[in-house]
Design a protein around this motif. Structure first.
Motif, PDB file in Angstrom:
ATOM      1  N   ALA A   6     -17.899 -47.628 -17.531  1.00  0.00           N
ATOM      2  CA  ALA A   6     -17.113 -46.403 -17.694  1.00  0.00           C
ATOM      3  C   ALA A   6     -16.797 -45.816 -16.320  1.00  0.00           C
ATOM      4  CB  ALA A   6     -17.908 -45.399 -18.529  1.00  0.00           C
ATOM      5  N   ILE A   7     -15.648 -45.159 -16.211  1.00  0.00           N
ATOM      6  CA  ILE A   7     -15.302 -44.569 -14.916  1.00  0.00           C
ATOM      7  C   ILE A   7     -16.191 -43.353 -14.653  1.00  0.00           C
ATOM      8  CG2 ILE A   7     -12.930 -45.408 -14.941  1.00  0.00           C
ATOM      9  CD1 ILE A   7     -11.983 -42.663 -15.751  1.00  0.00           C
ATOM     10  N   THR A   8     -16.477 -43.112 -13.384  1.00  0.00           N
ATOM     11  CA  THR A   8     -17.338 -41.998 -12.989  1.00  0.00           C
ATOM     12  C   THR A   8     -16.515 -40.713 -12.898  1.00  0.00           C
ATOM     13  OG1 THR A   8     -16.925 -42.324 -10.622  1.00  0.00           O
ATOM     14  CG2 THR A   8     -18.744 -43.589 -11.606  1.00  0.00           C
ATOM     15  N   SER A   9     -17.211 -39.605 -12.723  1.00  0.00           N
ATOM     16  CA  SER A   9     -16.523 -38.315 -12.586  1.00  0.00           C
ATOM     17  C   SER A   9     -15.619 -38.305 -11.359  1.00  0.00           C
ATOM     18  CB  SER A   9     -17.549 -37.182 -12.493  1.00  0.00           C
ATOM     19  OG  SER A   9     -18.462 -37.421 -11.437  1.00  0.00           O
ATOM     20  N   SER A  10     -16.081 -38.913 -10.255  1.00  0.00           N
ATOM     21  CA  SER A  10     -15.260 -38.920  -9.039  1.00  0.00           C
ATOM     22  C   SER A  10     -14.015 -39.789  -9.240  1.00  0.00           C
ATOM     23  CB  SER A  10     -16.065 -39.414  -7.842  1.00  0.00           C
ATOM     24  OG  SER A  10     -16.534 -40.733  -8.034  1.00  0.00           O
ATOM     25  N   GLU A  11     -14.168 -40.909  -9.946  1.00  0.00           N
ATOM     26  CA  GLU A  11     -13.007 -41.768 -10.213  1.00  0.00           C
ATOM     27  C   GLU A  11     -12.007 -41.061 -11.123  1.00  0.00           C
ATOM     28  OE1 GLU A  11     -15.293 -46.091  -9.800  1.00  0.00           O
ATOM     29  OE2 GLU A  11     -15.285 -45.003 -11.706  1.00  0.00           O
ATOM     30  N   LEU A  12     -12.515 -40.342 -12.121  1.00  0.00           N
ATOM     31  CA  LEU A  12     -11.634 -39.584 -13.008  1.00  0.00           C
ATOM     32  C   LEU A  12     -10.879 -38.518 -12.209  1.00  0.00           C
ATOM     33  CD1 LEU A  12     -10.580 -38.791 -15.816  1.00  0.00           C
ATOM     34  CD2 LEU A  12     -12.646 -37.380 -16.109  1.00  0.00           C
ATOM     35  N   LEU A  15      -8.210 -40.152  -9.857  1.00  0.00           N
ATOM     36  CA  LEU A  15      -7.079 -40.666 -10.640  1.00  0.00           C
ATOM     37  C   LEU A  15      -6.188 -39.519 -11.121  1.00  0.00           C
ATOM     38  CD1 LEU A  15      -8.811 -43.410 -12.830  1.00  0.00           C
ATOM     39  CD2 LEU A  15      -7.135 -43.805 -11.010  1.00  0.00           C
ATOM     40  N   TRP A  16      -6.811 -38.441 -11.533  1.00  0.00           N
ATOM     41  CA  TRP A  16      -6.070 -37.266 -12.016  1.00  0.00           C
ATOM     42  C   TRP A  16      -5.213 -36.695 -10.884  1.00  0.00           C
ATOM     43  CZ3 TRP A  16      -5.518 -32.061 -11.063  1.00  0.00           C
ATOM     44  CH2 TRP A  16      -5.016 -31.265 -12.114  1.00  0.00           C
ATOM     45  N   LEU A  17      -5.815 -36.536  -9.700  1.00  0.00           N
ATOM     46  CA  LEU A  17      -5.070 -36.000  -8.554  1.00  0.00           C
ATOM     47  C   LEU A  17      -3.935 -36.938  -8.138  1.00  0.00           C
ATOM     48  CD1 LEU A  17      -7.888 -34.549  -6.256  1.00  0.00           C
ATOM     49  CD2 LEU A  17      -6.006 -33.268  -7.297  1.00  0.00           C
ATOM     50  N   THR A  18      -4.218 -38.235  -8.132  1.00  0.00           N
ATOM     51  CA  THR A  18      -3.206 -39.210  -7.736  1.00  0.00           C
ATOM     52  C   THR A  18      -2.025 -39.191  -8.707  1.00  0.00           C
ATOM     53  OG1 THR A  18      -4.927 -40.619  -6.779  1.00  0.00           O
ATOM     54  CG2 THR A  18      -2.792 -41.636  -7.176  1.00  0.00           C
ATOM     55  N   LYS A  58      -0.071 -47.667 -14.357  1.00  0.00           N
ATOM     56  CA  LYS A  58      -1.420 -48.237 -14.333  1.00  0.00           C
ATOM     57  C   LYS A  58      -2.477 -47.146 -14.494  1.00  0.00           C
ATOM     58  CE  LYS A  58      -0.394 -52.336 -11.527  1.00  0.00           C
ATOM     59  NZ  LYS A  58      -0.615 -53.014 -10.221  1.00  0.00           N
ATOM     60  N   ILE A  59      -2.269 -46.012 -13.816  1.00  0.00           N
ATOM     61  CA  ILE A  59      -3.222 -44.895 -13.934  1.00  0.00           C
ATOM     62  C   ILE A  59      -3.247 -44.381 -15.371  1.00  0.00           C
ATOM     63  CG2 ILE A  59      -3.734 -42.518 -13.227  1.00  0.00           C
ATOM     64  CD1 ILE A  59      -2.496 -43.225 -10.495  1.00  0.00           C
ATOM     65  N   ALA A  60      -2.062 -44.208 -15.969  1.00  0.00           N
ATOM     66  CA  ALA A  60      -1.983 -43.734 -17.357  1.00  0.00           C
ATOM     67  C   ALA A  60      -2.700 -44.709 -18.295  1.00  0.00           C
ATOM     68  CB  ALA A  60      -0.525 -43.567 -17.772  1.00  0.00           C
ATOM     69  N   ALA A  61      -2.539 -46.011 -18.056  1.00  0.00           N
ATOM     70  CA  ALA A  61      -3.182 -47.017 -18.915  1.00  0.00           C
ATOM     71  C   ALA A  61      -4.699 -46.964 -18.795  1.00  0.00           C
ATOM     72  CB  ALA A  61      -2.668 -48.416 -18.540  1.00  0.00           C
ATOM     73  N   ILE A  62      -5.217 -46.779 -17.569  1.00  0.00           N
ATOM     74  CA  ILE A  62      -6.669 -46.668 -17.362  1.00  0.00           C
ATOM     75  C   ILE A  62      -7.212 -45.452 -18.104  1.00  0.00           C
ATOM     76  CG2 ILE A  62      -8.488 -46.207 -15.663  1.00  0.00           C
ATOM     77  CD1 ILE A  62      -6.832 -47.835 -13.635  1.00  0.00           C
ATOM     78  N   LEU A  63      -6.532 -44.312 -17.963  1.00  0.00           N
ATOM     79  CA  LEU A  63      -6.996 -43.082 -18.620  1.00  0.00           C
ATOM     80  C   LEU A  63      -6.991 -43.239 -20.144  1.00  0.00           C
ATOM     81  CD1 LEU A  63      -5.202 -40.398 -16.395  1.00  0.00           C
ATOM     82  CD2 LEU A  63      -7.626 -41.011 -16.366  1.00  0.00           C
ATOM     83  N   LYS A  64      -5.948 -43.871 -20.663  1.00  0.00           N
ATOM     84  CA  LYS A  64      -5.871 -44.063 -22.123  1.00  0.00           C
ATOM     85  C   LYS A  64      -6.989 -44.970 -22.622  1.00  0.00           C
ATOM     86  CE  LYS A  64      -0.863 -43.335 -22.559  1.00  0.00           C
ATOM     87  NZ  LYS A  64       0.454 -43.992 -22.747  1.00  0.00           N
ATOM     88  N   ARG A  65      -7.266 -46.046 -21.880  1.00  0.00           N
ATOM     89  CA  ARG A  65      -8.340 -46.960 -22.293  1.00  0.00           C
ATOM     90  C   ARG A  65      -9.695 -46.264 -22.298  1.00  0.00           C
ATOM     91  NH1 ARG A  65      -5.602 -50.866 -19.112  1.00  0.00           N
ATOM     92  NH2 ARG A  65      -7.065 -50.547 -17.381  1.00  0.00           N
ATOM     93  N   ILE A 119     -10.135 -49.894 -10.135  1.00  0.00           N
ATOM     94  CA  ILE A 119      -9.702 -48.658  -9.485  1.00  0.00           C
ATOM     95  C   ILE A 119      -9.656 -48.832  -7.966  1.00  0.00           C
ATOM     96  CG2 ILE A 119     -10.245 -46.214  -9.161  1.00  0.00           C
ATOM     97  CD1 ILE A 119     -11.474 -46.232 -11.952  1.00  0.00           C
ATOM     98  N   VAL A 120     -10.637 -49.557  -7.430  1.00  0.00           N
ATOM     99  CA  VAL A 120     -10.616 -49.868  -5.993  1.00  0.00           C
ATOM    100  C   VAL A 120      -9.358 -50.666  -5.655  1.00  0.00           C
ATOM    101  CG1 VAL A 120     -11.753 -51.143  -4.138  1.00  0.00           C
ATOM    102  CG2 VAL A 120     -13.120 -49.768  -5.720  1.00  0.00           C
ATOM    103  N   LEU A 121      -9.024 -51.642  -6.486  1.00  0.00           N
ATOM    104  CA  LEU A 121      -7.829 -52.463  -6.259  1.00  0.00           C
ATOM    105  C   LEU A 121      -6.553 -51.626  -6.375  1.00  0.00           C
ATOM    106  CD1 LEU A 121      -8.787 -55.754  -8.164  1.00  0.00           C
ATOM    107  CD2 LEU A 121      -8.626 -55.409  -5.684  1.00  0.00           C
ATOM    108  N   LEU A 122      -6.563 -50.625  -7.256  1.00  0.00           N
ATOM    109  CA  LEU A 122      -5.411 -49.733  -7.394  1.00  0.00           C
ATOM    110  C   LEU A 122      -5.170 -48.979  -6.088  1.00  0.00           C
ATOM    111  CD1 LEU A 122      -3.229 -48.222  -9.108  1.00  0.00           C
ATOM    112  CD2 LEU A 122      -5.041 -46.580  -9.681  1.00  0.00           C
ATOM    113  N   TYR A 123      -6.241 -48.424  -5.509  1.00  0.00           N
ATOM    114  CA  TYR A 123      -6.080 -47.689  -4.250  1.00  0.00           C
ATOM    115  C   TYR A 123      -5.757 -48.627  -3.095  1.00  0.00           C
ATOM    116  CZ  TYR A 123      -7.616 -43.478  -6.608  1.00  0.00           C
ATOM    117  OH  TYR A 123      -7.688 -42.409  -7.458  1.00  0.00           O
ATOM    118  N   ASP A 124      -6.241 -49.859  -3.193  1.00  0.00           N
ATOM    119  CA  ASP A 124      -5.880 -50.866  -2.198  1.00  0.00           C
ATOM    120  C   ASP A 124      -4.377 -51.125  -2.251  1.00  0.00           C
ATOM    121  OD1 ASP A 124      -6.612 -52.567  -0.159  1.00  0.00           O
ATOM    122  OD2 ASP A 124      -6.946 -54.276  -1.478  1.00  0.00           O
ATOM    123  N   GLU A 125      -3.859 -51.250  -3.463  1.00  0.00           N
ATOM    124  CA  GLU A 125      -2.416 -51.467  -3.651  1.00  0.00           C
ATOM    125  C   GLU A 125      -1.613 -50.261  -3.160  1.00  0.00           C
ATOM    126  OE1 GLU A 125       0.806 -52.289  -7.295  1.00  0.00           O
ATOM    127  OE2 GLU A 125      -1.351 -52.134  -7.722  1.00  0.00           O
TER     128      GLU A 125
END
Length: 333
Positions: A6-12, A15-18, A58-65, A119-125
């Motif tokens: 599960a994503i952590t609070s910091s990842e959530l 992602l929300w800010l991004t 991609k961010i929307a898909a992660i949040l929905k999942r 999520i790391v790969l998303l920020y890498d991209e």
């Protein structure tokens, strides 16, 4: 460990800010692409739009999942593409370049707070995209003569060491002594702060011309005045050492008074620039060894923070500030 924990609070949170920032950029690109009068600039912005849009999805898909609500952020209701041009002469690419500069810092920070591989790969991209388009925008502006380079300096012929603590002094207590000349590191930060504020002043002046609500218009006028005072005071420091100040040949607002963006979007964009300014001033403070400079930059940070806080109140009172995901209120369970 599960393959996808599960994503952590910091990842959530990141992602929300991004998602907020990227949807704002998409809406502004909607308008700038529509009003582009240069094919190369239009191509840069179109390509950037496509890559950012994929990351937003991609961010929307992660949040929905994860079962999290996808933020409203900024939609087609926040942009009006049919209105006249609000800015002219290269402002679009100047603005995109500064946004990419802000994004570089944000993605690097967000990556350090992310642990799950996707999520790391998303920020890498996102980092790769940001660096690519920052370079493209810079080269475009240099080719068009729309960007000012920092001043040149004679190359040092030998290594030197500071000989006494007067090197740190920036206060001219004795009228018969002169404080030392700025070093190249200090010039770099002063020049960067001035350059960013020149673009910010042009941006917010345009916002002031077209804001719908009177309190928002007054807020933008106040912001333009703050940026102007920062430019003036820091330019005087450079001129005292016979160092030229940034002179951008373009990117000025037109005479249009019709808003291409909602007041909500313009307020958020201004808030983002305030955060960037606070970061830039804090770096300038940290790397300036002449003690008058940190004092002056700290004063600018205080004024910017107060201005940002005033903007947050306006956004809250108008129902424009979307609430970030909250931690559980355990005491009430």
């Amino acid at each position: 460990m599960p393959e996808n924990p599960a994503i952590t609070s910091s990842e959530l949170g990141t992602l929300w800010l991004t998602y907020q920032e990227k949807t704002m950029i998409l809406r502004m690109l909607d308008y700038f692409i529509e009003k582009a009068d240069d094919d190369k600039a239009e191509n840069i912005m179109n390509d950037l739009y496509g890559e950012i849009d994929q990351c937003v999805n991609k961010i929307a898909a992660i949040l929905k999942r994860e079962g999290a609500a996808v933020p409203i952020a900024f939609t087609e209701h926040d942009v009006h593409k049919e209105v006249p041009k609000l800015y002219d002469n290269g402002f679009d690419i100047m603005f995109v370049r500064l946004l990419k500069e802000i994004s570089m810092a944000l993605h690097s920070l967000n990556m350090t707070m992310s642990y799950r591989e996707d999520i790391v790969l998303l920020y890498d991209e996102l980092t790769d995209i940001t660096q690519k388009y920052y370079h493209l925008c810079t080269q475009y502006l240099l080719e068009k003569g729309m960007i000012a380079r920092p001043p040149y300096v004679n190359m040092p012929k030998a290594v030197g060491f500071v000989k006494d603590t007067n090197y740190l002094s920036g206060l001219q207590i004795n009228p018969f002594t002169k404080r030392r000349t700025l070093n190249s590191i200090e010039v770099a930060h002063l020049y960067h702060i001035i350059d960013s504020n020149v673009l910010g002043m042009n941006m917010i002046t345009g916002f002031a011309q077209c804001a719908t609500k009177e309190e928002v218009r007054k807020y933008f006028i106040e912001g333009a005045t703050l940026a102007k005072s920062i430019i003036k005071e820091l330019s005087e420091i450079l001129l005292d050492d016979n160092i030229h100040t940034p002179m951008s040949p373009g990117g000025n607002p037109t005479l249009s008074t019709v808003a291409p963006f909602s007041d909500k979007l313009m307020m958020y964009c201004t808030s983002l620039f305030c955060s960037f300014a606070l970061g830039g001033n804090s770096l300038g403070t940290a790397f300036s060894m002449r003690n008058d400079l940190p004092v002056k930059m700290a004063a600018f940070m205080k004024d910017t923070l107060q201005y940002a806080h005033k903007g947050a109140k306006i956004m809250i009172n108008n129902g424009w500030m979307e609430e970030p995901p909250q931690m559980e209120e355990r005491n009430q369970l």
